[in-house]
Design an enzyme around this catalytic site. Structure first.
Site: not given
Length: 529
Positions: A53, A83, A195, A279, A282, A335, A420
């Site tokens: 792959y 990409h 990746n 608060y 405190r 990844f 994905e």
């Protein structure tokens, strides 16, 4: 000094030194041998004709498309080009530098199957000050931060855009001006460059570096408010925090006690009839301490990620050559940035609560019915509005934090034709965290401004040793408010002071024994007592 990329992991301090301090980077002597061994496994697989792959196949849903040997280099170039689909403003330069350093370190581990020349090229960019133009938006934080890392890697092959010496240039021109040349990618190397979780991790790293200084400042400002409001230090007693055993709360209470020791203001009302404080005073240890615990959790995740290989597939040279290829080249999911996404979300939630509590102290300081101080801390209320609008500003920032603190890590939009089918949204989590840090720091600046005025109005009674140091430091930056003036320049100056570590420096110069939030860490676990 220089920071070494050696595959053994980076520290947060090292990342900051390279990202912001522009320190040079060197490659450890053992990196080349590890990377060559991993690369040889890839080359053996290619020579055998085995389908691997991303090496001789397509990517994502195109994983079953076989690529002929003569097109493998083109495949890697096309991967970077296709990409590079990011949009939006460019990433800040410090984040781009951190991303490049982190990717080089991950590849140097030697289980990515790329040549050492790739790491050398990444390091050369950093040392030459060539900074790829990387759009912020486009990664879902799953198959690595694909788009941003692709934009970064385009410059390595002489494409894309980069900043060099203040100019935005085509990638090839930026390389030439820096005396560098493009790299020729071989099989697996484009995939090896993109990746990974390095955009998400860069955002988290720099945000946590800023958050450490913010935490110190927030506790300093809170201690000043406690004194200006004549609050009690009793809730900070070590017996109280020992009874609950939360380390962050113990740290906060200890810092408040150290900052306010020998306080004339605390002694002045030791016998008053006020039974309990609100608060926001405190419960300082419980709220601010939980924010610190959240940051410590995120820091542990970050430290582990900075010594991790987040590639796919992973290539293991130590496996026996007799083992089948699917045992030596493993396609998996390192990844996926879910750890970084969750860590960023947790840190943002903690800091949003820290700032929210600080805004409530600002409200107390400016409310004459609660503080016993003049309305809005003005010398002549009515004629002057004092710091009325400073509390408004803090309220706006805290409200913005509420939206930003909504977790990104619970979201997922499937990508790549459903292959994905669960993603992390880690880059958005990291970008939101950076904004929460900035907003919270500005709220702290507002608290310093108002708390210092409150201490002025309590004069001549003196604050504690540590708070007196911080009060003097604030007054070196902004003067006491005698009559109305725009608070915006004062807030900006104090914000810059905090961001630059001014609180830490002021206390160190005065030899005040204040403990920094990030204690010595072993195995990624905080050593807070």
């Amino acid at each position: 000094m220089s920071v070494r990329v050696d595959g053994r992991g980076l520290t947060l301090e090292e990342v900051v030194r390279v990202a912001r301090g522009r320190e040079p980077v060197e490659i450890g002597p053992e990196v080349a041998a590890r990377m060559r061994a991993s690369r040889s496994v890839v080359e053996e697989a290619l020579s055998s004709g085995t389908a691997v792959y991303g090496v001789n196949t397509g990517f994502g849903e195109l994983k079953n498309r076989h690529i002929e040997p003569g097109h493998l280099s083109e495949l890697q170039r096309n991967l970077l080009r296709s990409h590079s689909a990011g949009v939006g403003d460019p990433m800040p330069t410090d984040a781009v530098r951190a991303m490049g350093l982190l990717r080089a370190e991950s590849l140097a581990i030697g289980v990515s199957g790329v040549r050492e020349e790739v790491v050398r090229a990444l390091v050369a960019l950093l040392n030459a000050g060539v900074h790829p133009i990387v759009p912020e938006q486009g990664s879902v934080g799953a198959s690595g931060d694909l788009a941003p890392l692709a934009h970064y890697a385009l410059v390595l092959i002489g494409e894309g855009e980069a900043e060099f010496q203040g100019q935005r240039l085509p990638g090839g021109e930026a390389l030439a001006r820096a005396g560098l040349g493009p790299i020729q990618l071989e099989a697996k190397e484009g995939l090896g460059l993109i990746n990974g979780t390095q955009q998400s991790t860069a955002y988290l790293a720099l945000a946590l570096a800023d958050a450490e200084l913010l935490m110190e400042a927030a506790i300093g400002a809170a201690a000043m408010s406690l004194e200006a409001l004549l609050g009690s230090v009793s809730p900070m007693h070590d017996r109280v925090t020992r009874a609950r055993r939360q380390p962050g709360a113990a740290w906060v209470a200890r810092q408040i006690r150290l900052l306010t020791r020998e306080s004339g203001l605390m002694r002045s009302h030791a016998e008053c009839d006020r039974i309990q404080d609100p608060y926001s005073l405190r419960c300082l240890p419980q709220v601010a301490g939980t924010a610190l615990d959240a940051l410590e959790f995120a820091l542990g995740v970050l430290e582990r990620e900075m010594e991790s290989a987040t590639d796919n597939p992973l290539v293991f040279a130590e496996a026996s050559p007799a083992e089948p290829w699917h045992e030596r080249i493993l396609s998996a999911g390192n990844f996926h940035a879910q750890p970084i996404a969750l860590a960023s979300d947790v840190a943002a939630i903690g800091l949003a609560a820290l700032a929210s509590q600080a805004e409530r102290r600002l409200n107390l300081l400016t409310d004459e019915s609660r503080s016993g101080l003049p309305a809005f801390l003005a010398r002549d209320p009515g004629l002057n509005s004092g710091f009325m609008l400073v509390q408004y500003t803090a309220a706006a920032l805290v409200s913005e934090n509420k939206g930003l603190a909504h977790p990104a890590s619970v979201d997922s939009i499937p990508t790549s034709a459903g292959m994905e089918d669960h993603v992390s949204m880690a880059p958005w989590a990291g970008r939101k965290l950076a904004r929460v840090v900035m907003n919270s720091r500005r709220v702290t600046a507002a608290e310093f401004l108002c708390a210092a005025q409150g201490l002025d109005l309590r004069a001549p009674v003196e604050p504690g040793r540590g708070t007196a140091v911080l009060h003097r430091a604030v007054r070196r930056i902004v003067p006491t408010l005698e009559g109305d003036r725009p608070p915006a320049p004062d807030l900006a100056a104090l914000d810059t002071w905090i961001a630059g570590g001014g609180v830490r420096s002021a206390l160190a110069e005065a030899n005040e024994p204040i403990e920094h939030p990030w204690r010595r860490r072993q195995n990624g676990v905080a050593a807070l007592p």
